[in-house]
Design a protein around this motif. Structure first.
Motif, PDB file in Angstrom:
ATOM      1  N   GLY A 174     -41.654   9.012  33.746  1.00  0.00           N
ATOM      2  CA  GLY A 174     -41.259  10.322  33.234  1.00  0.00           C
ATOM      3  C   GLY A 174     -40.227  11.021  34.080  1.00  0.00           C
ATOM      4  O   GLY A 174     -39.602  11.988  33.636  1.00  0.00           O
ATOM      5  N   CYS A 175     -40.015  10.559  35.308  1.00  0.00           N
ATOM      6  CA  CYS A 175     -39.018  11.194  36.192  1.00  0.00           C
ATOM      7  C   CYS A 175     -37.615  10.823  35.710  1.00  0.00           C
ATOM      8  O   CYS A 175     -37.303   9.650  35.530  1.00  0.00           O
ATOM      9  CB  CYS A 175     -39.219  10.735  37.631  1.00  0.00           C
ATOM     10  SG  CYS A 175     -37.910  11.273  38.755  1.00  0.00           S
ATOM     11  N   ALA A 176     -36.787  11.843  35.516  1.00  0.00           N
ATOM     12  CA  ALA A 176     -35.443  11.600  34.977  1.00  0.00           C
ATOM     13  C   ALA A 176     -34.373  11.559  36.067  1.00  0.00           C
ATOM     14  O   ALA A 176     -33.181  11.636  35.763  1.00  0.00           O
ATOM     15  CB  ALA A 176     -35.101  12.683  33.953  1.00  0.00           C
ATOM     16  N   CYS A 177     -34.797  11.394  37.333  1.00  0.00           N
ATOM     17  CA  CYS A 177     -33.801  11.332  38.418  1.00  0.00           C
ATOM     18  C   CYS A 177     -32.665  10.326  38.137  1.00  0.00           C
ATOM     19  O   CYS A 177     -31.495  10.659  38.328  1.00  0.00           O
ATOM     20  CB  CYS A 177     -34.461  10.968  39.753  1.00  0.00           C
ATOM     21  SG  CYS A 177     -35.134  12.361  40.648  1.00  0.00           S
TER      22      CYS A 177
ATOM     23  N   ASP B 264     -34.085  18.706  31.254  1.00  0.00           N
ATOM     24  CA  ASP B 264     -34.399  17.686  30.247  1.00  0.00           C
ATOM     25  C   ASP B 264     -35.654  16.912  30.622  1.00  0.00           C
ATOM     26  O   ASP B 264     -36.209  16.188  29.784  1.00  0.00           O
ATOM     27  CB  ASP B 264     -33.239  16.677  30.109  1.00  0.00           C
ATOM     28  CG  ASP B 264     -31.966  17.336  29.593  1.00  0.00           C
ATOM     29  OD1 ASP B 264     -32.091  18.309  28.835  1.00  0.00           O
ATOM     30  OD2 ASP B 264     -30.868  16.883  29.965  1.00  0.00           O
ATOM     31  N   CYS B 265     -36.073  17.004  31.880  1.00  0.00           N
ATOM     32  CA  CYS B 265     -37.235  16.246  32.345  1.00  0.00           C
ATOM     33  C   CYS B 265     -38.515  17.018  32.013  1.00  0.00           C
ATOM     34  O   CYS B 265     -38.658  18.187  32.373  1.00  0.00           O
ATOM     35  CB  CYS B 265     -37.135  16.007  33.851  1.00  0.00           C
ATOM     36  SG  CYS B 265     -38.606  15.222  34.531  1.00  0.00           S
ATOM     37  N   LYS B 266     -39.440  16.320  31.369  1.00  0.00           N
ATOM     38  CA  LYS B 266     -40.691  16.983  30.957  1.00  0.00           C
ATOM     39  C   LYS B 266     -41.544  17.398  32.153  1.00  0.00           C
ATOM     40  O   LYS B 266     -42.390  18.277  32.049  1.00  0.00           O
ATOM     41  CB  LYS B 266     -41.506  16.045  30.062  1.00  0.00           C
ATOM     42  CG  LYS B 266     -40.893  15.834  28.692  1.00  0.00           C
ATOM     43  CD  LYS B 266     -41.892  15.165  27.756  1.00  0.00           C
ATOM     44  CE  LYS B 266     -41.382  15.120  26.320  1.00  0.00           C
ATOM     45  NZ  LYS B 266     -40.134  14.373  26.174  1.00  0.00           N
TER      46      LYS B 266
ATOM     47  N   VAL C 252     -45.466  19.502  36.361  1.00  0.00           N
ATOM     48  CA  VAL C 252     -46.066  18.601  37.352  1.00  0.00           C
ATOM     49  C   VAL C 252     -45.209  18.565  38.615  1.00  0.00           C
ATOM     50  O   VAL C 252     -45.715  18.463  39.736  1.00  0.00           O
ATOM     51  CB  VAL C 252     -46.183  17.183  36.754  1.00  0.00           C
ATOM     52  CG1 VAL C 252     -46.761  16.222  37.768  1.00  0.00           C
ATOM     53  CG2 VAL C 252     -47.013  17.206  35.490  1.00  0.00           C
ATOM     54  N   CYS C 253     -43.901  18.636  38.445  1.00  0.00           N
ATOM     55  CA  CYS C 253     -42.967  18.439  39.564  1.00  0.00           C
ATOM     56  C   CYS C 253     -42.368  19.762  40.023  1.00  0.00           C
ATOM     57  O   CYS C 253     -41.787  20.504  39.226  1.00  0.00           O
ATOM     58  CB  CYS C 253     -41.857  17.476  39.128  1.00  0.00           C
ATOM     59  SG  CYS C 253     -40.697  17.095  40.443  1.00  0.00           S
ATOM     60  N   SER C 254     -42.506  20.037  41.308  1.00  0.00           N
ATOM     61  CA  SER C 254     -41.923  21.233  41.910  1.00  0.00           C
ATOM     62  C   SER C 254     -41.606  20.892  43.367  1.00  0.00           C
ATOM     63  O   SER C 254     -42.047  19.850  43.867  1.00  0.00           O
ATOM     64  CB  SER C 254     -42.917  22.396  41.849  1.00  0.00           C
ATOM     65  OG  SER C 254     -44.006  22.117  42.705  1.00  0.00           O
TER      66      SER C 254
ATOM     67  N   ALA D 192     -30.353  18.106  42.437  1.00  0.00           N
ATOM     68  CA  ALA D 192     -30.143  19.004  41.289  1.00  0.00           C
ATOM     69  C   ALA D 192     -31.446  19.681  40.863  1.00  0.00           C
ATOM     70  O   ALA D 192     -31.459  20.874  40.539  1.00  0.00           O
ATOM     71  CB  ALA D 192     -29.539  18.211  40.128  1.00  0.00           C
ATOM     72  N   CYS D 193     -32.560  18.942  40.873  1.00  0.00           N
ATOM     73  CA  CYS D 193     -33.827  19.547  40.426  1.00  0.00           C
ATOM     74  C   CYS D 193     -34.250  20.657  41.380  1.00  0.00           C
ATOM     75  O   CYS D 193     -34.697  21.730  40.950  1.00  0.00           O
ATOM     76  CB  CYS D 193     -34.914  18.483  40.319  1.00  0.00           C
ATOM     77  SG  CYS D 193     -34.527  17.208  39.115  1.00  0.00           S
ATOM     78  N   ALA D 194     -34.127  20.407  42.684  1.00  0.00           N
ATOM     79  CA  ALA D 194     -34.495  21.439  43.662  1.00  0.00           C
ATOM     80  C   ALA D 194     -33.590  22.652  43.518  1.00  0.00           C
ATOM     81  O   ALA D 194     -34.046  23.804  43.614  1.00  0.00           O
ATOM     82  CB  ALA D 194     -34.404  20.868  45.069  1.00  0.00           C
TER      83      ALA D 194
HETATM   84  S1  SF4 Z   1     -38.040  17.354  37.798  1.00  0.00           S
HETATM   85 FE1  SF4 Z   1     -39.086  15.951  39.200  1.00  0.00          FE
HETATM   86  S2  SF4 Z   1     -39.788  14.298  37.938  1.00  0.00           S
HETATM   87 FE2  SF4 Z   1     -38.214  15.382  36.773  1.00  0.00          FE
HETATM   88  S3  SF4 Z   1     -36.303  14.384  37.260  1.00  0.00           S
HETATM   89 FE3  SF4 Z   1     -36.502  16.010  38.730  1.00  0.00          FE
HETATM   90  S4  SF4 Z   1     -37.486  15.051  40.485  1.00  0.00           S
HETATM   91 FE4  SF4 Z   1     -37.805  13.655  38.763  1.00  0.00          FE
END
Ligand code: SF4
Length: 382
Positions: free
Chosen positions: A322-325, A337-339, A344-346, A361-363
């Motif tokens: 499920g990780c869209a990295c 776009d990542c569920k 769940v992810c933070s 990018a996520c952070a």
């Molecule tokens: S939000 Fe978390 S799980 Fe989703 S792409 Fe980013 S790092 Fe991976």
């Protein structure tokens, strides 16, 4: 502070935003990739996307060294700490990157592994001098910016005949990754990723210069503007890119002239060439195996190569389901776009590398809250 405050002035930002809005042709849109995580961080920290007209958008690239490290290399480092019982010296960003089976170097440290956070290669050398009866491995990561410091450490270790010091080398190269993205099926065949131009990295370019990008600009007909990390740098570079695209040009321009030259830092380049050579291929998270995209330690320094001193197998491991990295690092998806994003992810509980490093990018999305929609009853009314 000189070279900082003058590149964060609100009035100048307003002027640049107005200039970009005037320059941008309302009949088209502009998709500009910032290769470097430092630019991603600046874009979110300063809300630069909000200052752009609707038809100018940023595509986030793979230029975060922690993010692009594949899980297999994290697993290799964990093995060094656990099975080989070395003192593993790492930069702090690496501590929480998930390895296989939801483990990480932080968890290994918590369970008794000797994993030590260092701020420089000289810290790692000092740990080796202070622990002559232990093997000390420096987990070297990074693009061309950090490679010279690793080269210095290897030369120093050889000069001192430091027998218990070695380097686990994971240094990667920017130009090969940019070329890989431009050659990817998503860009060339499917067309699901459109990139009109690039922000060239700033720190990397201070070492390699602006010349290596001339090939991409010419071959792929994409403009490149080397840009600094301050908000006005990024905005001015965006204006330069939009202007080039409107003029039908595809050249390398240098916005970051206060640091970057065409030739780069020759002394650092010589140092790197003395100690490292190209790997035939290296796995990147998101990009897969990329030919000639990383460095390995030359045979002259083989005594200090952890991959020769220890058993470091090639490990192929999948990202968390499920990780869209991988897609995010190719510019094919956004964190939202990542569920798993924000649920769940933070940053406190990262599932992928893009949520660990501040340059990921996520952070960046999460930390600066740019993904949140204003609540109609409160913020919108304010
Ligand atoms: S939000 Fe978390 S799980 Fe989703 S792409 Fe980013 S790092 Fe991976």
């Amino acid at each position: 502070m000189k070279f900082v405050d003058e590149f964060r002035q609100r009035e100048l930002a307003d002027g640049l935003a107005a200039a970009i809005a005037t320059e941008a042709d309302s009949g088209r849109d502009y998709r500009l990739m910032e290769f470097c995580g430092g630019h991603t961080h600046a874009i979110f920290r300063y809300g630069i996307q909000d200052l752009m007209p609707d038809n100018v958008s940023f595509v986030h690239g793979p230029g975060c060294p922690v993010c692009v490290l594949p899980i297999g290399r994290i697993d290799n480092a964990i093995k060094l700490a656990v099975e080989d019982e070395v003192i593993l010296c790492i930069y702090g960003d690496l501590l929480r990157v998930p390895g296989s089976g939801r483990t990480s170097l932080m968890k290994i440290k918590a369970s008794g592994g000797d994993v030590r956070m260092v701020y420089s290669t000289s810290d790692a050398l000092q740990i080796a001098r202070a622990n002559p009866d232990r093997e000390v491995v420096f987990f070297a990561i990074g693009f061309e910016t950090t490679t010279p410091a690793t080269a210095v450490a290897l030369k120093q270790a050889r000069a001192e005949s430091l027998p218990n010091f070695s380097v686990f080398c994971n240094h990667v190269l920017t130009p090969a990754a940019i070329q890989n993205i431009l050659e990817s099926p998503e860009v060339r065949e499917i067309g699901s990723v459109r990139i009109d131009g690039f922000f060239g990295p700033s720190h990397v370019s201070s070492v390699i210069g602006s010349r290596p990008y001339e090939f991409f600009a010419e071959e792929y007909q994409k403009p490149v503007v080397i840009a600094g990390f301050e908000p006005l740098d990024v905005m001015q570079a965006a204006l330069m890119l939009v202007h080039q695209l409107n003029s039908g040009r595809h050249e390398v321009e240098n916005q970051y002239t206060r640091v970057v030259t065409r030739e780069g830092n020759r002394k650092a380049q010589r140092l790197v060439a003395e100690v490292f050579e190209l790997r035939r291929a290296f796995e990147w998270r998101g990009l897969g195996l990329v030919p000639y995209s990383a460095l390995k330690i030359k045979s002259d320094f083989a005594d200090f190569d952890a991959e020769l001193r220890f058993d470091v197998p090639a490990v192929s491991a999948s990202d968390v389901k499920g990780c869209a990295c991988p897609q995010i690092l190719r510019g094919a998806a956004k964190p939202t776009d990542c569920k798993l994003f924000g649920t769940v992810c933070s940053p406190d509980n990262p599932m992928g590398s893009c949520m660990v490093s501040s340059e990921g990018a996520c952070a960046a999305y999460y930390s600066y809250g740019r993904f949140r929609q204003p609540r109609p009853d409160t913020e919108a009314a304010a």
